[in-house]
Design a protein around this motif. Sequence first.
Motif: not given
Length: 646
Positions: A440-443, A464-476, A492-496
């Motif tokens: 599912g990635g970015s939705g 949709l299915c996606t991992l609860d992959e941790a975002v990178a440190e110091k990322s936006a 993203r889905i809520r805002r869309a």
Amino acid sequence: MTTEQYKGEHTGLDLLKVGSKDVFTDNISKIGQLFPEVLTEKRDKHGRLRPAIDFEKLKQFLSEEIVDGRESYEFTWVGKREAIAEAGRPTTKTLRPNLDESIDFDKSENIFITGDNLEVLKILQESYLGKIDMIYIDPPYNTGKDFVYSDKFQKTDEELKEEMELLDEEGHQVVGLTKNEKTSARYHSDWLNMMYPRLRLARNLLKDSGVIFISIDDNEQSNLKAICDEIFGEENFVANLVWLNKEGGGSSDSKLFRLKHEYILCYSKSIDLLEINGVEITNIDRYVLSDEIRGKYYLQKLGMGSIQYSESLDYPIECPDGTFVTPSQNNSGQKACWRWSKEKLKWGIDNEYLIFKKDKNGIWTVYTKQYLNYDNNGARIDRTQRPMGVVENFSSTQGAKQTQILLGKGYFNYPKDSNLIKYLVDRLTVNSPLILDFFGGSGTTADAVMQLNAEDGGNRKFILCTLDEAVAEKSAAKEAGYETIDQISRERIRRAAAKIQEEHPELVGKQDFGFKAYKLDSSNFKDVSDRPDQFIQGELFDSVSNVKEGRTGLDLLFQIMLTWGMELSLAIDSTKVAGVEVFDVDQGSLMACFEDEISEKVIRHIAQAQPLRAVFRDSSFANSADKINVGEIFKELSPNTKVKVV
């Protein structure tokens, strides 16, 4: 006797076995129906006898000659046998509802699942077998820089971290993923081992008329086609679409040639049943003429040189001035014939489908009107043409802009353009299709489905299915307060959904802009399959209730629904009866109560509703006599209800 056997014995109520579909046992049963002579037994890890197949005997039934040792065409890699076996192994995990992350949980039929997609696909096998109309996935391309899923579930977390080095470049743990370097000896094999079981399970979920689209680039395109040929069958190959994904002159970091394309591999479940919507014709500019009868048209000569000559179509036509014209006169003197028969010609004249024009030499030319919205039999049509194998106008740049507009910043690398997914979804001819995206990635898929519904009033649903992959440190994303990728996807889905409703206020309350959120987790039930000699005395009291601490009635309900093959989107009503909570799924398809103590009043309330199925906790009843009483109440009030305990 196992604890499991003891609990269900002599009570009048059967114990419901929870868990995913056991593909192995199901396949063994099917083979046994064809060749009962090959059935045998073997012991499992608990020492219990299980059905098995004698493969040596099976070979004798399937071949006059044993093919072992002979050369044959085969696509294989290191770990393929394990990948095939992994697709068939059942899982004990389940999906737990997350009401806080959901939008309109009670009413929405859209599904968002967080967790490893291999386990999720196994869990969905019973509830969504043969129910998915379309699958779109955008898996890791295996560029040598991205990550692939690690499927070594038999190892502990510590073993996985140590063996697979599940750390990103900054030393942070990568949940469920492992980096796949091109220098690895198993570079292609690791990717194939990730994809094979997922595609095998995905095929099971497709309807017979279903279709799958898979985005990929040159790194694994050939290997992906090879495993899809094996899983879906070469005869079900639809197309290898070329997607022009880059704007301008193409990629500057590609070698020798500037590349501006990727691929979308398309397969059907059964190509004879697949139908694809056409696209609007591109040469509409030629329809420059118009009349008040049927609208826009262009003229085409009735006598065309490319028509195969037929004597029956070679005849003179009377013109408006009483003279006659032949096909050869309309074709520069060459031997020719008309496109229409004499009978069709009369129909064309009577229905004003023909036009006569005289050239400078006084020769009449006969034309047919080629209408935009009518065929040559006078029937109204939606004029489309088969879609091209080259997909244009949808770029990765646009995809990045879309996520940036919705989220404020671009948190994803190379997200797909939602218009690309809309284009693919719009190829479906079925009403109210169900679309699955298990990478599912970015939705984007969810966004595209909601947009398309808003445009044409459709009732498409997504899973949709996606991992609860941790975002990178110091990322936006980290600076914005996000911890995992799935959090960004849901936002993203809520805002869309909010954006669409703002642009189309007339749709508010009329279309589904929500989703039910679930998270992959271990089973809600403790393992009670141990033999008596495996219990420690102090643990016997722990086995009185086989439900894990912290699990709610709603958790238990959804695991039971999945076990019984019920869809996650079904409506659930909850009411209080004699002070306890009673669930009603799909207006009587399943009723359940999981309280510690259940009175006879509650049992009678459920039985009087005459549901198809009823489920209770085994520990809710003090003794076997209470369970027998439950069975008797249902025999009296609702004898057709299937009653189980867990």
